[in-house]
Scaffold this active site. Structure first.
Site, PDB file in Angstrom:
ATOM      1  N   ASP A 342       0.101 -11.637  11.013  1.00  0.00           N
ATOM      2  CA  ASP A 342       0.409 -10.852  12.231  1.00  0.00           C
ATOM      3  C   ASP A 342       1.328 -12.138  12.965  1.00  0.00           C
ATOM      4  OD1 ASP A 342      -1.908 -13.388  13.758  1.00  0.00           O
ATOM      5  OD2 ASP A 342      -1.354 -14.026  11.974  1.00  0.00           O
ATOM      6  N   HIS A 669      -1.120  -9.456   2.372  1.00  0.00           N
ATOM      7  CA  HIS A 669      -1.258  -9.396   3.903  1.00  0.00           C
ATOM      8  C   HIS A 669      -0.068  -9.137   4.762  1.00  0.00           C
ATOM      9  CE1 HIS A 669      -3.864  -8.381   6.820  1.00  0.00           C
ATOM     10  NE2 HIS A 669      -3.509  -8.859   7.453  1.00  0.00           N
ATOM     11  N   GLU A 726      -3.373 -12.871   2.179  1.00  0.00           N
ATOM     12  CA  GLU A 726      -2.077 -13.919   3.208  1.00  0.00           C
ATOM     13  C   GLU A 726      -1.297 -14.230   3.029  1.00  0.00           C
ATOM     14  OE1 GLU A 726      -2.877 -13.905   7.828  1.00  0.00           O
ATOM     15  OE2 GLU A 726      -3.580 -14.214   6.662  1.00  0.00           O
TER      16      GLU A 726
END
Length: 746
Positions: A342, A669, A726
């Site tokens: 993110d 991810h 991730e």
């Protein structure tokens, strides 16, 4: 533990469209269609469109998509008002074409209202002739506010999208997920050191020993032996044998191991791959940088605009306000590394990651096999290369400067403390380049843990940068002292575990280990008695800090102990500190030897933790440090052998490092290493570590496919599995540390 959520930025939220649809029928136990007018036989009833000119055409719905849009969701067609039932399995299918060919449609099933979660998505590349696409998923929620959408924006040029036979069929049998584990003989798919250990694991029902052959690239047998039956392996639920071919020390490429009618993936015996991995694991950090354009000439295929510098649509990190009610000032907190997949930046995770990169350099200065030139100036092709500073220090400084900016300014309440994190107000969806993130950024409250992370890493930086930049070293030490004083004044300010919207909470309500770590680094840099006294009086100093799960952002005592044992100092009782590291290494070594897959990691109740791959590596770091202390070959061999598990010798027969091994993780991810969802974007750079098995399988994809998984099988290589797959800066820092150690043993 990090908790992340993949969300869909719905068209309603982004475009302010007032989208309405007819009520959907309730899904039942029998197959039931959720889409209304999916064949467009009655025109376009029940379908909406946004920023496209859409109309029925020859029994299909066709849309003329404008050029010049940025994001997939800038143009779309879809249907709302769909009801989904938690635990029910659905088949999402459609036929689609694109003229000219090569355009991408992002087909999603998700939530049409906040928080806009995505439950299924795919991004097929369309041809001019209609292709048929079908996907099966299990709904993680009950919802009457579902949405099916086909997002077609993001193209510089106009094109024509046509859609037909859209179906969302509920009540279908769930697909049984069976990972392709390849040959039953599991090896390090990259390389074994010529003079190092060479072990493999065979999955077999046989209970008696079996003959094995080591074959060269031409298929000729170059070594033979017998397997050792190991019985049931708890970590995988498999019956296994071990294979030891360490006596063969001849270099070679393309070797294979043949046993029980199986032939392994090929591998090399040599050192070259580890020299490359040493560099790639650290080169990972440059494309993770925030606040700077990534140069394509330095990282071909990864060039992108700077993220979060306040250039539209970014709101930027150059003047970030606090969350409402937290403070009345703004800070320039630009720079640093994006923490993971993110766009958030977190001090506690950034602290341990920076420490481990700095320690990779510091080990090269102090260890018998270290060579600081290996990550020296010019080795990593950074914008700063050529400045006569080791490149690894240049990269770490990008994060350190950000950490320094997170400190509360003088004159403010909690001055000297450090803000815990900065990230978006709400979760963003995938894919999304950092430069395209439109959300408001917020500073989150200062915490004692974040403050001590700055104190520790800034103190370490002060001693390592002093030969190259005395002014920066002095600034770092001043900040470290200020942070230490502030933490003593506010020793129990904790992150809110519920503060997990838009970014991970990273909550930790025991900071005794952070106090110990910060005091250790300040002592090693300054030699001051007050810091030595805090180290010696801390109950952590004599505790067993080498726990089965290993050290991490929330368990930092081992970082202090390792540095106290290896960085020269006059600390009273330093010999006991060094012995404690060796004792910890013995425990991990016993764990490794007791497991047929050769891991120094055996979590309690076989419950693999989030990021288990890096915990394997950090436990190996302790073993490697015992070698640096003692020179005993058993520690060298144990640390080297631990790398086998990461590079393919595991139950899934997969390398958790991108670009390394015949079968390696690829679909990590990430919002911008998102080729799986958008073919115009790159996949993760070579040398990126995947999180690895996670028994808690927090994301919907893992929950649907991995329910009931055993230990090592709690992993799936898919971009939507944020709890198992991730990428994260602290994980790659562990890979960099161990890859560098193994390369040094060549």
């Amino acid at each position: 533990m990090k908790r992340r959520r993949t969300t869909l930025l719905s068209l309603a939220a982004l475009l302010g469209a007032a989208l309405t649809a007819l009520p959907a029928q309730q899904a039942g136990a029998e197959e039931a269609e959720q889409i209304r007018n999916g064949t467009f036989d009655t025109g376009a009833d029940a379908w909406w469109s946004s920023n496209v000119t859409a109309a029925p055409s020859e029994g299909r719905l066709c849309a003329d998509v404008p050029g010049g849009t940025v994001n997939r969701w800038d143009s779309a067609v879809g249907q709302d008002g769909i009801t989904l039932v938690k635990g029910e399995t659905y088949r999402f299918s459609f036929a689609a074409s694109g003229v000219p060919e090569g355009h991408v449609v992002r087909a999603i099933v998700g939530q049409s209202v906040a928080p806009y979660e995505t439950w299924q998505e795919a991004s097929p590349v369309l041809g001019e002739a209609a292709g048929s696409y079908s996907y099966t998923f299990t709904s993680p929620v009950d919802s009457a506010e579902g949405q099916v959408a086909f997002q077609v924006g993001g193209s510089a040029d106009p094109w024509r999208f046509c859609l037909d036979d859209v179906s969302l069929l509920g009540g279908v049998p769930p697909e049984v997920y069976e990972p392709d584990t390849g040959p039953r003989v599991r090896v390090n798919q990259v390389a074994y050191l010529p003079a190092g250990p060479k072990n493999a694991t065979l999955v077999t029902d046989a209970t008696e020993k079996l003959p094995w052959e080591l074959r060269n690239a031409a298929g000729a047998t170059v070594a033979r032996g017998w397997t050792v039956p190991r019985g049931l392996d708890v970590s995988s639920g498999q019956n296994v044998h071990s294979v030891d071919f360490g006596a063969h020390r001849t270099r070679g490429t393309g070797l294979t191991l043949a046993v029980d009618g199986e032939i392994s993936h090929p591998f090399d015996i040599g050192t070259e791959h580890y020299e490359r991995l040493r560099r790639d694991a650290v080169k990972y950090f440059y494309p993770q940088r925030s606040g700077i354009a990534i140069r394509d000439d330095l990282r071909p295929g990864y060039g992108r605009a700077a993220g979060h510098l306040g250039v539209a649509p970014n709101q930027g990190d150059t003047s970030v306000p606090c969350q409402p009610g937290v403070c009345d000032y703004t800070l320039d907190v630009s720079g640093g590394w994006y923490d993971a997949g993110d766009h958030g930046k977190y001090v506690v995770n950034g602290g341990i990651a920076a420490w481990e990169l700095l320690s990779t350099h510091e080990r090269a200065l102090t260890a018998r096999t270290g060579d600081p030139a290996k990550l020296g100036d010019g080795t990593l092709a950074l914008p700063e290369s050529g400045n006569k500073v080791p490149d690894v220090l240049d990269e770490a400084r990008w994060e350190l400067e950000f950490l320094l900016r997170m400190q509360v300014p003088d004159g403010q309440t909690l001055a000297g403390m450090v803000h815990h994190k900065v990230h978006d107000e709400q979760w963003t969806g995938l894919p999304l380049l950092p430069s395209d993130d439109p959300q408001k950024r917020e500073l989150h409250p200062p915490t004692t843990a974040a403050t001590l992370n700055l104190a520790a890493t800034a103190a370490q930086a002060a001693r390592l940068y002093k030969p190259y930049d005395k002014a920066f070293a002095a600034r770092a030490l001043t900040a470290a002292r200020t942070a230490w004083t502030a933490a003593l004044a506010h020793p129990a300010v904790y992150a809110d575990p519920a503060d997990g919207t838009g970014g991970g909470a990273y909550n930790d309500d025991d900071v005794s280990d952070e106090f110990y770590w910060a005091a250790a680094e300040l002592y090693l840099t300054t030699g001051e008695r007050r810091f030595a006294d805090h180290v010696l009086n801390s109950p952590v100093h004599t505790a067993d800090v080498f726990v089965p799960r290993g050290f991490d952002w929330s368990r930092t005592a081992a970082a202090a102990r390792l540095d106290l044992a290896t960085v020269p100092s006059r600390l009273p009782g330093r010999d006991k500190v060094r012995r404690s590291v060796v004792t910890g290494a013995d425990t991990y070594l016993a764990t490794l030897r007791g497991q047929a897959y050769g891991m120094p990691y055996a979590p309690e109740d076989n419950r693999y933790d989030w990021g288990s791959a890096h915990q394997v590596l950090n436990n190996a770091v302790v073993i490697a440090t015992a070698y640096d202390i003692t020179g005993a070959s058993k520690y060298r061999d144990g640390a080297v052998q631990a790398m086998d598990n990461i590079l393919g010798r595991n139950a899934l027969n997969i390398s958790y490092v991108t670009g390394y091994g015949d079968v390696a993780a690829q679909q990590l991810h990430s919002r911008w290493y998102a080729r799986q969802l958008d073919p115009s974007l790159p996949g993760p750079p070579e040398g990126t570590l995947a999180g690895g098995p996670n028994s808690s399988i927090q994301d919907p994809l893992a929950q649907a496919k991995l329910k009931g998984c055993v230990g090592q099988f709690c992993y799936i290589d898919d971009i939507q599995s944020w709890s198992t797959n991730e990428t994260a800066i602290n994980w790659n820092a562990a890979l960099a540390r161990m890859a560098s150690f193994v390369a040094d043993q060549g």
